[in-house]
Design a protein around this motif. Structure first.
Motif, PDB file in Angstrom:
ATOM      1  N   VAL A  86      22.295  20.870 -27.352  1.00  0.00           N
ATOM      2  CA  VAL A  86      21.723  21.529 -26.174  1.00  0.00           C
ATOM      3  C   VAL A  86      22.607  21.280 -24.958  1.00  0.00           C
ATOM      4  N   LEU A  87      23.002  20.036 -24.770  1.00  0.00           N
ATOM      5  CA  LEU A  87      23.827  19.674 -23.622  1.00  0.00           C
ATOM      6  C   LEU A  87      25.190  20.352 -23.696  1.00  0.00           C
ATOM      7  N   ARG A  88      25.766  20.386 -24.891  1.00  0.00           N
ATOM      8  CA  ARG A  88      27.075  21.008 -25.073  1.00  0.00           C
ATOM      9  C   ARG A  88      27.004  22.496 -24.730  1.00  0.00           C
ATOM     10  N   ARG A  89      25.939  23.146 -25.176  1.00  0.00           N
ATOM     11  CA  ARG A  89      25.790  24.575 -24.896  1.00  0.00           C
ATOM     12  C   ARG A  89      25.604  24.840 -23.401  1.00  0.00           C
ATOM     13  N   ALA A  93      23.590  10.509 -23.635  1.00  0.00           N
ATOM     14  CA  ALA A  93      24.279  11.694 -23.133  1.00  0.00           C
ATOM     15  C   ALA A  93      25.789  11.514 -23.207  1.00  0.00           C
ATOM     16  N   THR A  94      26.264  11.135 -24.376  1.00  0.00           N
ATOM     17  CA  THR A  94      27.692  10.885 -24.540  1.00  0.00           C
ATOM     18  C   THR A  94      28.514  12.106 -24.167  1.00  0.00           C
ATOM     19  N   HIS A  95      28.069  13.281 -24.608  1.00  0.00           N
ATOM     20  CA  HIS A  95      28.806  14.502 -24.311  1.00  0.00           C
ATOM     21  C   HIS A  95      28.823  14.750 -22.805  1.00  0.00           C
ATOM     22  N   TYR A  96      27.718  14.499 -22.134  1.00  0.00           N
ATOM     23  CA  TYR A  96      27.642  14.691 -20.687  1.00  0.00           C
ATOM     24  C   TYR A  96      28.587  13.733 -19.973  1.00  0.00           C
ATOM     25  N   ALA A 155      20.146  14.298 -17.485  1.00  0.00           N
ATOM     26  CA  ALA A 155      21.323  13.586 -17.986  1.00  0.00           C
ATOM     27  C   ALA A 155      21.927  12.722 -16.893  1.00  0.00           C
ATOM     28  N   LEU A 156      21.920  13.228 -15.652  1.00  0.00           N
ATOM     29  CA  LEU A 156      22.475  12.482 -14.531  1.00  0.00           C
ATOM     30  C   LEU A 156      21.693  11.202 -14.270  1.00  0.00           C
TER      31      LEU A 156
END
Length: 213
Positions: A71-74, A129-132, A120-121
């Protein structure tokens, strides 16, 4: 609004049933993660919202962590693409002060993504939230490159740069999240052209102040 990026993409073949189901799961998960957070959202809730049984969700995602990452990646992918296109396509020195306005346009189109980024922040358990975090670091590094290109004649320490970046992200996501307050205070909708213009003017003023302070 943001430049139409569709012209940069090649036509895609029709999606399979499995791809459509995965996309529906992502849509539901994005909405729920944005408003309920990672801990407050269960896979059962997501499966129910997507109209499938919970075991069927595992045909597409190994678990909640993998689904959250997807979801975060998208959500972050179009922001990264828009920033890179704007910077790489600039003739001469890019206008870095315009980048937050570009991100604002994208988030105004998909308000739940502003809430997702705020979640995520705010952080969570390690690795949530590694990708974030990786995306944030890449944005930071691009910002450092931009400051070096501007040739301000002085070094800005990392702590100040990080503080500035997080402050701008908070302003951008906070504006999109303030729709209810705008209506309550009689200021219309956040996507009204006049309100968007005021928001962008404020962003540019703040960024310029950061650069010269």
């Amino acid at each position: 609004m943001v430049d139409n990026l569709s012209s940069f993409s090649t036509p895609q073949p029709p999606r399979t049933k499995g791809q459509r189901t995965a996309a529906r799961i992502l849509d539901v998960a994005e909405e729920m993660f944005a408003h309920q957070g990672f801990a407050g959202t269960s896979l059962r809730q997501i499966a129910d919202g997507a109209g499938i049984r919970e075991p069927g969700l595992y045909n597409h995602f190994a678990g909640k962590q993998e689904l959250y990452d997807a979801v975060l990646r998208r959500a972050l992918s179009p922001i990264t693409t828009a920033i890179n296109l704007r910077l790489d396509g600039a003739s001469g020195l890019p206008d870095y002060t315009d980048l937050p306005s570009l991100v604002s346009d994208l988030l105004i189109e998909r308000p739940q993504r502003a809430a997702l980024l705020q979640q995520a922040l705010a952080g969570g358990h390690p690795g949530l939230a590694t990708h974030y975090q990786g995306w944030l670091e890449s944005v930071f590094q691009r910002g450092v490159e931009g400051i070096n290109e501007l040739g301000l004649g002085r070094e800005i320490d990392r702590h100040t740069l990080v503080l500035n970046l997080l402050a701008i992200l908070s302003l951008v996501t906070g504006y999109v999240q303030s729709a209810g307050q705008f209506r309550l205070l009689g200021c219309g909708e956040i996507d009204d052209p006049e309100n968007v213009a005021r928001h962008k003017l404020l962003l540019r003023r703040i960024i310029r102040a950061m650069l010269i302070s």
